[in-house]
Design a protein around this motif. Structure first.
Motif, short mmCIF file in Angstrom:
data_model
loop_
_atom_site.label_atom_id
_atom_site.label_comp_id
_atom_site.label_asym_id
_atom_site.label_seq_id
_atom_site.Cartn_x
_atom_site.Cartn_y
_atom_site.Cartn_z
N SER A 189 -2.96 -1.09 -3.07
CA SER A 189 -3.90 -0.25 -2.33
C SER A 189 -3.31 1.15 -2.17
N VAL A 190 -4.11 2.16 -2.43
CA VAL A 190 -3.69 3.54 -2.23
C VAL A 190 -4.57 4.14 -1.14
N VAL A 191 -3.93 4.53 -0.05
CA VAL A 191 -4.66 5.10 1.08
C VAL A 191 -4.64 6.62 0.91
N PHE A 192 -5.71 7.14 0.35
CA PHE A 192 -5.83 8.57 0.10
C PHE A 192 -6.38 9.27 1.34
N THR A 193 -5.85 10.44 1.61
CA THR A 193 -6.45 11.34 2.60
C THR A 193 -7.35 12.28 1.81
N PHE A 194 -8.58 11.85 1.61
CA PHE A 194 -9.48 12.51 0.66
C PHE A 194 -9.70 13.98 0.98
N VAL A 195 -9.67 14.32 2.25
CA VAL A 195 -9.97 15.69 2.63
C VAL A 195 -8.91 16.65 2.11
N TRP A 196 -7.74 16.14 1.76
CA TRP A 196 -6.70 17.02 1.21
C TRP A 196 -6.99 17.43 -0.22
N ALA A 197 -7.86 16.71 -0.90
CA ALA A 197 -8.18 17.04 -2.29
C ALA A 197 -9.21 18.17 -2.34
N THR A 198 -8.87 19.24 -1.65
CA THR A 198 -9.76 20.40 -1.53
C THR A 198 -9.02 21.65 -2.00
N PRO A 254 -5.00 11.30 -7.91
CA PRO A 254 -5.69 10.67 -9.06
C PRO A 254 -6.55 9.47 -8.64
N VAL A 255 -7.56 9.73 -7.86
CA VAL A 255 -8.36 8.67 -7.24
C VAL A 255 -9.13 7.86 -8.27
N LYS A 256 -9.93 8.53 -9.08
CA LYS A 256 -10.80 7.82 -10.03
C LYS A 256 -9.99 7.04 -11.06
N ARG A 257 -8.91 7.64 -11.53
CA ARG A 257 -8.12 6.97 -12.56
C ARG A 257 -7.49 5.69 -12.02
N ILE A 258 -6.93 5.77 -10.80
CA ILE A 258 -6.33 4.56 -10.22
C ILE A 258 -7.40 3.51 -9.95
N GLN A 259 -8.58 3.95 -9.51
CA GLN A 259 -9.68 3.01 -9.31
C GLN A 259 -10.05 2.33 -10.62
N ASP A 260 -10.15 3.11 -11.69
CA ASP A 260 -10.53 2.54 -12.98
C ASP A 260 -9.48 1.57 -13.51
N TYR A 261 -8.24 1.81 -13.19
CA TYR A 261 -7.16 0.91 -13.62
C TYR A 261 -7.13 -0.39 -12.80
N GLY A 262 -7.84 -0.42 -11.66
CA GLY A 262 -7.88 -1.63 -10.85
C GLY A 262 -7.23 -1.51 -9.50
N GLY A 263 -6.75 -0.32 -9.15
CA GLY A 263 -6.17 -0.12 -7.84
C GLY A 263 -7.23 -0.17 -6.75
N ASN A 264 -6.81 -0.46 -5.53
CA ASN A 264 -7.73 -0.57 -4.41
C ASN A 264 -7.73 0.75 -3.64
N ILE A 265 -8.80 1.51 -3.74
CA ILE A 265 -8.90 2.85 -3.17
C ILE A 265 -9.39 2.76 -1.73
N VAL A 266 -8.62 3.36 -0.81
CA VAL A 266 -8.86 3.19 0.62
C VAL A 266 -8.79 4.56 1.30
N SER A 312 0.82 -1.21 0.00
CA SER A 312 0.00 0.00 0.00
C SER A 312 0.86 1.25 0.00
N LEU A 313 0.31 2.28 -0.62
CA LEU A 313 0.91 3.61 -0.66
C LEU A 313 0.03 4.56 0.12
N ALA A 314 0.65 5.51 0.80
CA ALA A 314 -0.11 6.52 1.53
C ALA A 314 -0.03 7.85 0.79
N HIS A 315 -1.18 8.48 0.61
CA HIS A 315 -1.36 9.87 0.19
C HIS A 315 -1.36 10.06 -1.32
N VAL A 316 -0.25 9.78 -2.02
CA VAL A 316 -0.16 9.90 -3.48
C VAL A 316 -0.78 11.22 -3.95
N GLN A 317 -0.18 12.30 -3.53
CA GLN A 317 -0.65 13.62 -3.96
C GLN A 317 -0.39 13.86 -5.44
#
Length: 669
Positions: free
Chosen positions: A502-511, A546-558, A481-486
């Protein structure tokens, strides 16, 4: 047989049947049945049900109210949910749990202050906490990315902290976990690699502390201006995470406050992203006291040295800890954490502007700023052309441009500083060979490997090494797993998906936020002022979170809050809202990377359970799974589908059930 005897036999038979039926009812009866609910199961079909029955710690029934009747016995507690939404318990797969409760120390609570306004606040902290001269003033939750406006008397943070006290060494911890600031007395107490006290100044930044120079903010003369970030903080405070993350003092008392806070937020599983042996022991004692309200994966702290030769011994220590806690029900010491890089914020308010630290695939730009923050005229007014003739001269002989007279003349003539001529692409947190070796060795040792990789170079290196050891991880049943991936290059986004990382996004930062984005975007893109910050055609804006793109490629969005970074509360529903909107109400950040409400919920539930390695027992409300579920005060799916996702952030958890037991009940709290 006479009639009376025959009647007796019949009576006994009927009684036997009644007893058998009663026993059958008692055996099938649940401890708790929740009825009249909107049950969002998060199963593969996203099924909706009305009722859930729980026996011991297991879900034994999910379906309609009518068909839940057989699970209701004489001692079953039946709770009418009044139509409330039920969903699986939330996972926070990157949090520093001990830091989520308020400590007894000076805390700025992420409130922005100008330098002038900060001085009296910190003076009051010295008085309030009775800090004697010579003792450290440690300040938490400094809003490094907001406020901090200089003045004529206080041109930088060092001057501001010197104005607070020259008798106390002072250290501020940024609320992002990566920035810091110190006064002159603190800088004079720094320790070099030999353990000698050697002041940090322009001279020692070229000798004792040369390796830390990119992490220490300086003025045009090379003198520190107070900003001291990342690993450079250890020159002043050897255990920065203990200072900042609540990992010192009464750990048991702290965790006894953490547990109900997690329950009140609906968080029933978490990955603590920096765990030491001492904090792991405290988690173990929390379980022993029967106070756990969540399941824990401990991502154990990385090695204390950067020598590849020391990795094996470090992992042996971690393997012993993993074995020690193997029989605990809720505590798993089977993960490791590694920093591949740092952060992407520079400082446009210093002179010259301070570049970000995190390593990029390309060089940082060198923006020229002008105007005033106070009157709103502050903006990007140009960029340094590092190929121009004068910059070639600086590159060839940078030492010729270090005297005050030469600097002043240079700035007067060209409008920028000589050091802005020098190419810089940032630095990794460790040498690349160390990052790769640790990922490989930790994977071979059977650990789940979790890597902080925020910028595109760190992401590339981590993904590349993950690909090389994927077969080992799959064989061991461990996660990557990767954390953040800004910021991630498009090629690496695709590889993340193909590898199933798995990419563990801190979604609130995408503001979007101009104050913050002025610290990042102008250093990566040549923008034409504030009005161009959100240009959708730039590399940064196309590839930020890049949340949606990684999800569409098959990554595990967390989901991962990273609390107390940015604030002590994990704010799961604000994060969920931002995953869907990526908006501040006016601007949308990289709109095509928004995800729908179902994908957002999955990131907090079933996807996270997959990363946790427990998708067979957690992450959805299905018969046979463990009873971790929560009730909400609103239906977040209906809000999103009605075009009101901005209402999701205000969601409150009214009921939390962990391992079949109610651990939070707003009706009785």
């Amino acid at each position: 047989m006479n009639v009376l005897n025959r009647l007796g036999v019949v009576t006994i038979s009927i009684l036997g049947l009644l007893v058998a039926c009663q026993n059958a009812v008692q055996e099938s009866a649940a401890d708790l049945v929740l009825t009249n609910a909107h049950v969002y199961t998060a199963d593969s079909a996203r099924s909706i049900a009305q009722s859930v029955a729980i026996r011991d710690k297991q879900i034994v029934y999910v379906g309609s109210d009518e068909e839940s009747t057989p699970y209701i016995g004489p001692s079953t507690v039946v709770r009418d949910m009044g139509g409330a939404m039920l969903m699986p318990g939330l996972h926070d797969m990157h949090i520093h749990a001990l830091g989520t409760v308020e400590p007894d120390t000076c805390d700025l609570n992420s409130r922005p202050y100008s330098f002038d306004a900060m001085v009296p606040v910190l003076k009051a902290c010295i008085a309030e906490h009775n800090i004697a001269p010579g003792e450290w003033l440690i300040v938490l939750q400094w809003a490094f990315s907001a406020g901090n406006q200089p003045s004529q008397d206080l041109p930088h943070i060092r001057a501001a902290l010197d104005a607070v006290s020259t008798e106390h060494p002072i250290f501020l911890y940024g609320d992002d976990g990566h920035h810091g600031a110190a006064n002159s007395l603190a800088l004079s107490l720094a320790s070099n690699e030999a353990g000698e006290t050697v002041e940090i100044n322009a001279r020692t930044l070229e000798s004792d502390y040369a390796a830390f120079k990119p992490m220490i903010n300086v003025d045009a003369n090379g003198e520190p201006t107070g900003g001291i970030n990342e690993d450079a903080r250890t020159l002043l405070r050897s255990n920065w995470f203990e200072d900042m993350l609540g990992m010192n003092g009464d750990l048991d008392g702290t965790l006894s406050r953490v547990a109900p806070k997690m329950a009140a937020n609906g968080i029933t599983s978490l990955q603590d992203a920096i765990v030491t042996p001492a904090t792991l022991a405290a988690y173990g004692r929390l379980e022993e006291r029967s106070e756990m309200t969540f399941r824990l994966r401990a991502a154990m702290v990385e090695p204390p040295t950067e020598r590849i030769a020391d990795i094996d011994a470090h992992l042996e220590t971690l393997k012993a800890l993993r074995e020690q806690y193997a029989d605990y029900e809720f505590v798993a010491a089977d993960g490791v954490k590694l920093f591949a890089d740092a952060v992407l914020e520079g400082n446009p308010l210093t002179f010259p502007p301070t570049l970000p630290v995190a390593a990029l695939l390309e060089n940082y730009k060198q923006p020229i700023f002008a105007g005033s923050v106070d009157d709103g005229s502050f903006d990007v007014v140009g960029y340094v052309d590092q190929d121009r003739e004068v910059c070639q001269s600086v590159k060839a002989n940078p030492q010729s441009y270090t005297t005050s007279e030469r600097l002043e003349a240079f700035v007067t003539e060209y409008g920028f500083y000589p050091q802005q001529c020098l190419p810089n692409s940032g630095v990794l947190e460790h040498e690349e060979a160390f990052v790769r070796a640790y990922i490989r060795k930790a994977t071979e040792a059977g650990f789940h490997v979790h890597v902080h990789a925020l910028a595109d170079k760190g992401v590339r290196i981590a993904v590349d090494e993950f690909s090389k050891v994927k077969a080992i991880a799959d064989r061991n049943g461990t996660s990557q797993s990767l954390a953040h991936v800004q910021l991630a290059h498009p090629d690496d986004q695709k590889r993340i998906g193909e590898l199933g990382i798995s990419v563990v996004f801190t979604f609130v930062w995408a503001t979007p936020g101009i104050a913050y984005d002025m610290m990042v975007t102008p250093f990566i893109e040549e923008v034409r002022g504030i009005a161009d910050l959100y240009n959708p055609d730039t590399y940064y804006m196309q590839n930020v979170y890049p949340v949606k793109r990684i999800q569409d490629y098959g990554g595990n969005i967390v989901n991962g809050s990273d609390a107390p970074v940015g604030g002590r509360d994990p704010i799961p529903f604000v994060s969920m809202q931002q995953a869907i909107t990526r908006s501040n109400g006016e601007t949308i950040m990289n709109a095509d990377q928004r995800i729908d409400v179902h994908s957002a919920i999955a990131a907090f539930t079933i996807n996270a359970a997959k990363l946790f390695g427990h998708s067979d027992m957690l992450g959805s409300i299905e018969a046979g799974k463990t009873a971790d579920l929560i009730a909400l005060d609103r239906n977040i799916v209906e809000l999103a589908e009605a075009g009101m996702p901005q209402e999701i952030g205000g969601t409150q958890v009214t009921l939390t059930i962990f391992n079949g037991k109610i651990v939070h009940d707003a009706a009785t709290n």
